[in-house]
Design a protein around this motif. Structure first.
Motif, mmCIF file in Angstrom:
data_model
loop_
_atom_site.group_PDB
_atom_site.id
_atom_site.type_symbol
_atom_site.label_atom_id
_atom_site.label_comp_id
_atom_site.label_asym_id
_atom_site.label_seq_id
_atom_site.Cartn_x
_atom_site.Cartn_y
_atom_site.Cartn_z
ATOM 1 N N GLN A 1 4.279 0.269 -5.201
ATOM 2 C CA GLN A 1 4.839 1.563 -5.583
ATOM 3 C C GLN A 1 4.378 2.646 -4.628
ATOM 4 O O GLN A 1 5.145 3.533 -4.239
ATOM 5 N N TYR A 2 3.115 2.558 -4.218
ATOM 6 C CA TYR A 2 2.579 3.504 -3.237
ATOM 7 C C TYR A 2 3.370 3.413 -1.929
ATOM 8 O O TYR A 2 3.730 4.433 -1.332
ATOM 9 N N ILE A 3 3.647 2.190 -1.496
ATOM 10 C CA ILE A 3 4.417 1.989 -0.260
ATOM 11 C C ILE A 3 5.812 2.601 -0.396
ATOM 12 O O ILE A 3 6.299 3.299 0.497
ATOM 13 N N ASN A 4 6.461 2.349 -1.544
ATOM 14 C CA ASN A 4 7.820 2.857 -1.755
ATOM 15 C C ASN A 4 7.874 4.378 -1.772
ATOM 16 O O ASN A 4 8.904 4.975 -1.418
ATOM 17 N N ASP A 5 6.772 5.007 -2.175
ATOM 18 C CA ASP A 5 6.752 6.471 -2.282
ATOM 19 C C ASP A 5 6.478 7.161 -0.942
ATOM 20 O O ASP A 5 6.553 8.388 -0.860
ATOM 21 N N GLN A 6 6.139 6.390 0.089
ATOM 22 C CA GLN A 6 5.795 6.985 1.378
ATOM 23 C C GLN A 6 7.043 7.379 2.174
ATOM 24 O O GLN A 6 8.135 6.857 1.962
ATOM 25 N N ASP A 7 6.839 8.324 3.093
ATOM 26 C CA ASP A 7 7.877 8.683 4.057
ATOM 27 C C ASP A 7 7.851 7.639 5.175
ATOM 28 O O ASP A 7 6.840 7.486 5.867
ATOM 29 N N HIS A 8 8.942 6.918 5.332
ATOM 30 C CA HIS A 8 8.963 5.825 6.304
ATOM 31 C C HIS A 8 9.716 6.201 7.582
ATOM 32 O O HIS A 8 10.408 5.366 8.175
ATOM 33 N N LYS A 9 9.537 7.443 7.988
ATOM 34 C CA LYS A 9 10.131 7.875 9.252
ATOM 35 C C LYS A 9 9.588 7.034 10.408
ATOM 36 O O LYS A 9 10.299 6.774 11.390
ATOM 37 N N TRP A 10 8.336 6.591 10.291
ATOM 38 C CA TRP A 10 7.733 5.758 11.336
ATOM 39 C C TRP A 10 8.561 4.494 11.566
ATOM 40 O O TRP A 10 8.683 4.033 12.709
ATOM 41 N N ALA A 11 9.131 3.931 10.476
ATOM 42 C CA ALA A 11 9.944 2.717 10.601
ATOM 43 C C ALA A 11 11.258 3.012 11.325
ATOM 44 O O ALA A 11 11.704 2.235 12.182
ATOM 45 N N LYS A 12 11.873 4.153 10.986
ATOM 46 C CA LYS A 12 13.117 4.542 11.661
ATOM 47 C C LYS A 12 12.854 4.774 13.150
ATOM 48 O O LYS A 12 13.652 4.374 14.004
ATOM 49 N N SER B 1 -3.308 -12.129 -13.220
ATOM 50 C CA SER B 1 -2.389 -11.114 -13.740
ATOM 51 C C SER B 1 -2.851 -9.717 -13.343
ATOM 52 O O SER B 1 -2.033 -8.849 -13.021
ATOM 53 N N GLY B 2 -4.173 -9.514 -13.371
ATOM 54 C CA GLY B 2 -4.714 -8.227 -12.948
ATOM 55 C C GLY B 2 -4.418 -7.953 -11.484
ATOM 56 O O GLY B 2 -4.070 -6.821 -11.106
ATOM 57 N N TYR B 3 -4.546 -8.996 -10.669
ATOM 58 C CA TYR B 3 -4.253 -8.838 -9.242
ATOM 59 C C TYR B 3 -2.788 -8.467 -9.036
ATOM 60 O O TYR B 3 -2.464 -7.607 -8.187
ATOM 61 N N LYS B 4 -1.887 -9.058 -9.821
ATOM 62 C CA LYS B 4 -0.469 -8.725 -9.703
ATOM 63 C C LYS B 4 -0.206 -7.280 -10.103
ATOM 64 O O LYS B 4 0.643 -6.601 -9.509
ATOM 65 N N ARG B 5 -0.959 -6.782 -11.090
ATOM 66 C CA ARG B 5 -0.812 -5.375 -11.477
ATOM 67 C C ARG B 5 -1.242 -4.452 -10.334
ATOM 68 O O ARG B 5 -0.600 -3.442 -10.054
ATOM 69 N N ILE B 6 -2.338 -4.822 -9.678
ATOM 70 C CA ILE B 6 -2.813 -4.027 -8.539
ATOM 71 C C ILE B 6 -1.787 -4.047 -7.414
ATOM 72 O O ILE B 6 -1.507 -3.016 -6.788
ATOM 73 N N LEU B 7 -1.203 -5.220 -7.159
ATOM 74 C CA LEU B 7 -0.166 -5.311 -6.125
ATOM 75 C C LEU B 7 1.037 -4.428 -6.469
ATOM 76 O O LEU B 7 1.650 -3.827 -5.580
ATOM 77 N N THR B 8 1.374 -4.343 -7.750
ATOM 78 C CA THR B 8 2.486 -3.491 -8.170
ATOM 79 C C THR B 8 2.209 -2.035 -7.839
ATOM 80 O O THR B 8 3.098 -1.314 -7.369
ATOM 81 N N VAL B 9 0.958 -1.609 -8.057
ATOM 82 C CA VAL B 9 0.582 -0.237 -7.725
ATOM 83 C C VAL B 9 0.668 -0.011 -6.213
ATOM 84 O O VAL B 9 1.172 1.021 -5.761
ATOM 85 N N ILE B 10 0.185 -0.981 -5.431
ATOM 86 C CA ILE B 10 0.255 -0.872 -3.976
ATOM 87 C C ILE B 10 1.711 -0.779 -3.517
ATOM 88 O O ILE B 10 2.064 0.045 -2.656
#
Length: 259
Positions: free
Chosen positions: A190-201, A179-188
């Protein structure tokens, strides 16, 4: 949240593997490898086979790693996130030190509770037209859910051992490690979602351009060459289509006094 000081990370890595740090200044890290780390990193199996056959101790190499990309006066290996040497070091950590269980060294005559912390070191890989890696170290208190970033930098300042210190006892986790690992993954995530993904475009645009060029190249080709075109299309999509990969380098349970 990512490991921001690559120089510190490398110093701690080699120190933890009992290599002598010869110097460390201005983004230039000089290390005297021991035999074990020379074997792991320097790709000299024939040298070590010959030396051992001759009954000699061998001469481990020195490494000069340059993390300051503006440094031009010193010869050495330039190392950065995504560089082959750093990838090799991360693979070594992943393959040889996946999981550990350690206790903080506590000098006390009183009963002292040790809290369990789940610590996970992870690599976040951005894969597309240009590749980039970030390394994260996150700790989660399995009693109260407190989360700490740059956890390995904190742990390097503490003393740990395989056995629990006298007068100390462990508290049973209220949060299961999975469960702790899943919490850490959730933070990761969220970090990914908050990034500027111009590189993907940019990667998708580059992919579309490459596809159009390829189709134009095969435009008047005979039917029997279409199979080759399909193969090249698949290769282009594999190389350019943006994706993010999260992988675990290593981790463990660390029992510590309450912070």
């Amino acid at each position: 949240m990512a490991i921001s000081n690559l120089n510190t990370f490398l110093q701690e890595y080699f120190s933890a593997h009992h290599c002598e740090i010869l110097s460390n200044h201005d983004g230039i890290l000089q290390i005297q490898l021991n035999e074990k780390m020379d074997r792991a990193l320097m790709n000299r199996p024939f040298y070590w086979h010959y030396i051992k056959k001759m009954g000699r101790d061998g001469d481990p190499m020195q490494l000069t790693l340059i993390t300051n990309q503006e440094q031009t006066e010193v010869k050495g290996e330039r190392i950065h996130f995504g560089s082959p040497r750093l990838q090799q070091i991360l693979r070594h950590l992943r393959d040889n030190e996946r999981f550990t269980r350690l206790f903080q060294v506590v000098n006390t005559n009183n009963n002292t509770a040790l809290h369990p912390w789940l610590v996970v070191n992870m690599k976040l890989s951005y894969i597309g037209k240009h590749n980039k890696d970030e390394v994260f170290s996150i700790g989660l208190n399995l009693i109260n859910g407190m989360m700490k970033i740059d956890m390995m930098e904190f742990l390097q300042q503490q003393d740990f051992q395989m056995q629990i210190s006298d007068y100390c006892y462990t508290i049973t986790p209220l949060i299961k490690p999975i469960s702790g690992y899943k919490r850490i993954l959730t933070v990761i995530n969220q970090y990914i979602n908050d990034q500027d993904h111009k590189w993907a475009k940019d990667s998708l645009e580059a992919l579309q351009n490459e596809i159009e060029l390829l189709k134009h190249f095969y435009e008047d080709s005979p039917e029997e060459e279409r199979e080759q075109m399909d193969k090249e299309l698949a290769d282009l999509k594999e190389r350019y289509h943006p994706k993010i990969r999260v992988s675990v380098i290593n981790g463990g349970i660390f029992y510590m006094e309450q912070m």
